[in-house]
Write a protein that holds these residues in place. Structure first.
Motif, PDB file in Angstrom:
ATOM      1  N   GLN A 164      -1.553   8.276   6.187  1.00 27.98           N
ATOM      2  CA  GLN A 164      -1.567   6.817   6.263  1.00 27.98           C
ATOM      3  C   GLN A 164      -0.268   6.201   6.777  1.00 27.98           C
ATOM      4  O   GLN A 164      -0.249   5.052   7.193  1.00 27.98           O
ATOM      5  N   ALA A 165       0.794   6.954   6.743  1.00 27.22           N
ATOM      6  CA  ALA A 165       2.114   6.398   7.027  1.00 27.22           C
ATOM      7  C   ALA A 165       2.225   5.775   8.415  1.00 27.22           C
ATOM      8  O   ALA A 165       2.795   4.688   8.566  1.00 27.22           O
ATOM      9  N   LEU A 166       1.710   6.423   9.418  1.00 26.55           N
ATOM     10  CA  LEU A 166       1.819   5.880  10.773  1.00 26.55           C
ATOM     11  C   LEU A 166       1.074   4.553  10.887  1.00 26.55           C
ATOM     12  O   LEU A 166       1.617   3.567  11.395  1.00 26.55           O
ATOM     13  N   THR A 167      -0.132   4.513  10.388  1.00 30.32           N
ATOM     14  CA  THR A 167      -0.925   3.285  10.440  1.00 30.32           C
ATOM     15  C   THR A 167      -0.257   2.159   9.662  1.00 30.32           C
ATOM     16  O   THR A 167      -0.295   1.004  10.083  1.00 30.32           O
ATOM     17  N   LEU A 168       0.367   2.505   8.552  1.00 31.69           N
ATOM     18  CA  LEU A 168       0.996   1.500   7.707  1.00 31.69           C
ATOM     19  C   LEU A 168       2.418   1.158   8.141  1.00 31.69           C
ATOM     20  O   LEU A 168       3.101   0.395   7.466  1.00 31.69           O
ATOM     21  N   GLY A 169       2.860   1.731   9.258  1.00 30.72           N
ATOM     22  CA  GLY A 169       4.155   1.360   9.813  1.00 30.72           C
ATOM     23  C   GLY A 169       5.336   2.149   9.267  1.00 30.72           C
ATOM     24  O   GLY A 169       6.473   1.695   9.364  1.00 30.72           O
ATOM     25  N   PHE A 170       5.088   3.327   8.693  1.00 29.71           N
ATOM     26  CA  PHE A 170       6.139   4.162   8.126  1.00 29.71           C
ATOM     27  C   PHE A 170       6.093   5.563   8.734  1.00 29.71           C
ATOM     28  O   PHE A 170       5.931   6.556   8.007  1.00 29.71           O
ATOM     29  N   PRO A 171       6.236   5.691  10.053  1.00 29.22           N
ATOM     30  CA  PRO A 171       6.110   7.020  10.661  1.00 29.22           C
ATOM     31  C   PRO A 171       7.140   8.032  10.164  1.00 29.22           C
ATOM     32  O   PRO A 171       6.831   9.219  10.048  1.00 29.22           O
ATOM     33  N   LEU A 172       8.333   7.592   9.843  1.00 31.27           N
ATOM     34  CA  LEU A 172       9.359   8.506   9.351  1.00 31.27           C
ATOM     35  C   LEU A 172       8.963   9.078   7.988  1.00 31.27           C
ATOM     36  O   LEU A 172       9.134  10.281   7.731  1.00 31.27           O
ATOM     37  N   GLY A 210       5.964   9.446   7.029  1.00 31.21           N
ATOM     38  CA  GLY A 210       4.874  10.370   7.330  1.00 31.21           C
ATOM     39  C   GLY A 210       5.385  11.745   7.730  1.00 31.21           C
ATOM     40  O   GLY A 210       4.802  12.770   7.361  1.00 31.21           O
ATOM     41  N   GLU A 211       6.490  11.787   8.469  1.00 33.08           N
ATOM     42  CA  GLU A 211       7.078  13.068   8.860  1.00 33.08           C
ATOM     43  C   GLU A 211       7.632  13.816   7.646  1.00 33.08           C
ATOM     44  O   GLU A 211       7.508  15.044   7.557  1.00 33.08           O
ATOM     45  N   VAL A 212       8.237  13.093   6.728  1.00 32.47           N
ATOM     46  CA  VAL A 212       8.733  13.722   5.500  1.00 32.47           C
ATOM     47  C   VAL A 212       7.554  14.269   4.695  1.00 32.47           C
ATOM     48  O   VAL A 212       7.587  15.415   4.217  1.00 32.47           O
ATOM     49  N   ALA A 213       6.505  13.483   4.578  1.00 31.56           N
ATOM     50  CA  ALA A 213       5.318  13.932   3.841  1.00 31.56           C
ATOM     51  C   ALA A 213       4.671  15.135   4.534  1.00 31.56           C
ATOM     52  O   ALA A 213       4.189  16.055   3.867  1.00 31.56           O
ATOM     53  N   ALA A 214       4.673  15.160   5.862  1.00 32.77           N
ATOM     54  CA  ALA A 214       4.115  16.301   6.600  1.00 32.77           C
ATOM     55  C   ALA A 214       4.916  17.570   6.315  1.00 32.77           C
ATOM     56  O   ALA A 214       4.345  18.653   6.118  1.00 32.77           O
ATOM     57  N   SER A 215       6.233  17.448   6.274  1.00 32.25           N
ATOM     58  CA  SER A 215       7.077  18.598   5.964  1.00 32.25           C
ATOM     59  C   SER A 215       6.832  19.071   4.528  1.00 32.25           C
ATOM     60  O   SER A 215       6.793  20.282   4.254  1.00 32.25           O
ATOM     61  N   TRP A 258       0.829  -1.207   0.000  1.00 33.78           N
ATOM     62  CA  TRP A 258       0.000   0.000   0.000  1.00 33.78           C
ATOM     63  C   TRP A 258       0.863   1.256   0.000  1.00 33.78           C
ATOM     64  O   TRP A 258       0.567   2.220  -0.694  1.00 33.78           O
ATOM     65  N   MET A 259       1.946   1.253   0.768  1.00 35.25           N
ATOM     66  CA  MET A 259       2.843   2.410   0.765  1.00 35.25           C
ATOM     67  C   MET A 259       3.535   2.548  -0.585  1.00 35.25           C
ATOM     68  O   MET A 259       3.732   3.667  -1.070  1.00 35.25           O
ATOM     69  N   ASN A 260       3.893   1.436  -1.212  1.00 32.76           N
ATOM     70  CA  ASN A 260       4.467   1.496  -2.557  1.00 32.76           C
ATOM     71  C   ASN A 260       3.474   2.128  -3.530  1.00 32.76           C
ATOM     72  O   ASN A 260       3.860   2.924  -4.396  1.00 32.76           O
ATOM     73  N   ASN A 261       2.205   1.769  -3.398  1.00 35.59           N
ATOM     74  CA  ASN A 261       1.173   2.345  -4.262  1.00 35.59           C
ATOM     75  C   ASN A 261       1.033   3.853  -4.029  1.00 35.59           C
ATOM     76  O   ASN A 261       0.895   4.623  -4.982  1.00 35.59           O
ATOM     77  N   GLU A 262       1.063   4.265  -2.764  1.00 39.41           N
ATOM     78  CA  GLU A 262       0.974   5.697  -2.451  1.00 39.41           C
ATOM     79  C   GLU A 262       2.194   6.431  -3.006  1.00 39.41           C
ATOM     80  O   GLU A 262       2.081   7.546  -3.515  1.00 39.41           O
ATOM     81  N   SER A 263       3.350   5.818  -2.907  1.00 40.93           N
ATOM     82  CA  SER A 263       4.583   6.394  -3.434  1.00 40.93           C
ATOM     83  C   SER A 263       4.495   6.530  -4.958  1.00 40.93           C
ATOM     84  O   SER A 263       4.921   7.537  -5.526  1.00 40.93           O
ATOM     85  N   ALA A 264       3.929   5.535  -5.610  1.00 42.26           N
ATOM     86  CA  ALA A 264       3.759   5.579  -7.064  1.00 42.26           C
ATOM     87  C   ALA A 264       2.780   6.688  -7.461  1.00 42.26           C
ATOM     88  O   ALA A 264       2.978   7.369  -8.477  1.00 42.26           O
ATOM     89  N   THR A 265       1.745   6.889  -6.660  1.00 45.37           N
ATOM     90  CA  THR A 265       0.797   7.972  -6.922  1.00 45.37           C
ATOM     91  C   THR A 265       1.491   9.329  -6.809  1.00 45.37           C
ATOM     92  O   THR A 265       1.271  10.227  -7.622  1.00 45.37           O
ATOM     93  N   LEU A 266       2.349   9.461  -5.805  1.00 45.60           N
ATOM     94  CA  LEU A 266       3.115  10.697  -5.642  1.00 45.60           C
ATOM     95  C   LEU A 266       4.026  10.928  -6.847  1.00 45.60           C
ATOM     96  O   LEU A 266       4.109  12.041  -7.372  1.00 45.60           O
ATOM     97  N   LEU A 267       4.706   9.880  -7.287  1.00 47.44           N
ATOM     98  CA  LEU A 267       5.580   9.999  -8.455  1.00 47.44           C
ATOM     99  C   LEU A 267       4.774  10.407  -9.687  1.00 47.44           C
ATOM    100  O   LEU A 267       5.201  11.278 -10.455  1.00 47.44           O
ATOM    101  N   HIS A 268       3.621   9.814  -9.866  1.00 51.70           N
ATOM    102  CA  HIS A 268       2.761  10.141 -11.008  1.00 51.70           C
ATOM    103  C   HIS A 268       2.364  11.625 -10.963  1.00 51.70           C
ATOM    104  O   HIS A 268       2.386  12.316 -11.993  1.00 51.70           O
ATOM    105  N   ALA A 269       2.020  12.116  -9.777  1.00 49.49           N
ATOM    106  CA  ALA A 269       1.658  13.529  -9.626  1.00 49.49           C
ATOM    107  C   ALA A 269       2.852  14.427  -9.943  1.00 49.49           C
ATOM    108  O   ALA A 269       2.703  15.474 -10.584  1.00 49.49           O
ATOM    109  N   TRP A 270       4.040  14.019  -9.503  1.00 47.73           N
ATOM    110  CA  TRP A 270       5.247  14.795  -9.788  1.00 47.73           C
ATOM    111  C   TRP A 270       5.537  14.796 -11.288  1.00 47.73           C
ATOM    112  O   TRP A 270       5.909  15.824 -11.868  1.00 47.73           O
TER     113      TRP A 270
END
Length: 174
Positions: free
Chosen positions: A92-100, A102-107, A54-66
């Motif tokens: 979603q990052a914290l729930t999916l086990g990627f809190p770090l 999530g912090e980058v995305a928040a910034s 799921w995080m890979n999919n979200e990352s791919a969506t971000l890349l597509h937007a970029w």
């Protein structure tokens, strides 16, 4: 004077099916033993094997937007898609086990929300955020144990704050 509910037109929507028919009612004995928190934790545990995907999919969506920003330039639609992708990761990052991550995305979201106008958004920094998020997801940089990820986060936050310092705060931000 504002319209009252009686004066306004409205439509009542009915769900296509009654969800009560989809669940089994617990007996009083079962209900007494049922722990909803434990049940939710068990459900998350069962789903956790999918979190990386799921995080890979979200990352791919971000890349597509970029990529859309790079191809079409920064406009209302491309900026909205970029922000939405980063915001989804942040949420979603914290729930999916990627809190770090999530912090980058928040910034990153903070950068997009704080620049006074889209034309002031530094695309080189945007690209760094996108690549950092993608790399951290791909490498499994989930939390503070990943020293490289922590340093990357601190660097991006520092560069972002330094860049944003040149813009005076908006009157409603004070």
């Amino acid at each position: 004077m504002a319209d009252t509910a009686k004066d306004q037109e409205y439509e009542i929507l009915s769900p296509p099916s009654d969800l009560r028919s989809k669940v089994r009612e617990l007996t009083p004995r079962e209900a007494k033993k049922f722990d909803p928190v434990k049940a939710a934790e068990a459900a998350l545990e069962r789903l956790s094997s999918h979190f990386g995907t799921w995080m890979n999919n979200e990352s791919a969506t971000l890349l597509h937007a970029w990529e859309a920003v790079r191809a079409q330039g920064l406009n209302d639609d491309t900026l909205a898609a970029l922000f939405q992708a980063a915001h989804n990761i942040k949420g979603q990052a914290l729930t999916l086990g990627f809190p770090l991550v999530g912090e980058v995305a928040a910034s990153f979201c903070h950068l997009i929300e704080t620049v006074p106008s889209p034309d002031k958004l530094p695309l080189s920094l945007v690209e760094r955020y996108v690549e950092a998020i993608r790399a951290m997801v791909a490498e499994g940089a989930k939390d503070e144990a990943n020293k490289t990820g922590v340093e990357l986060l601190k660097t991006l936050q520092g560069v972002t704050e330094e860049y944003l310092a040149q813009f005076p705060p908006k009157p409603d931000d004070v």
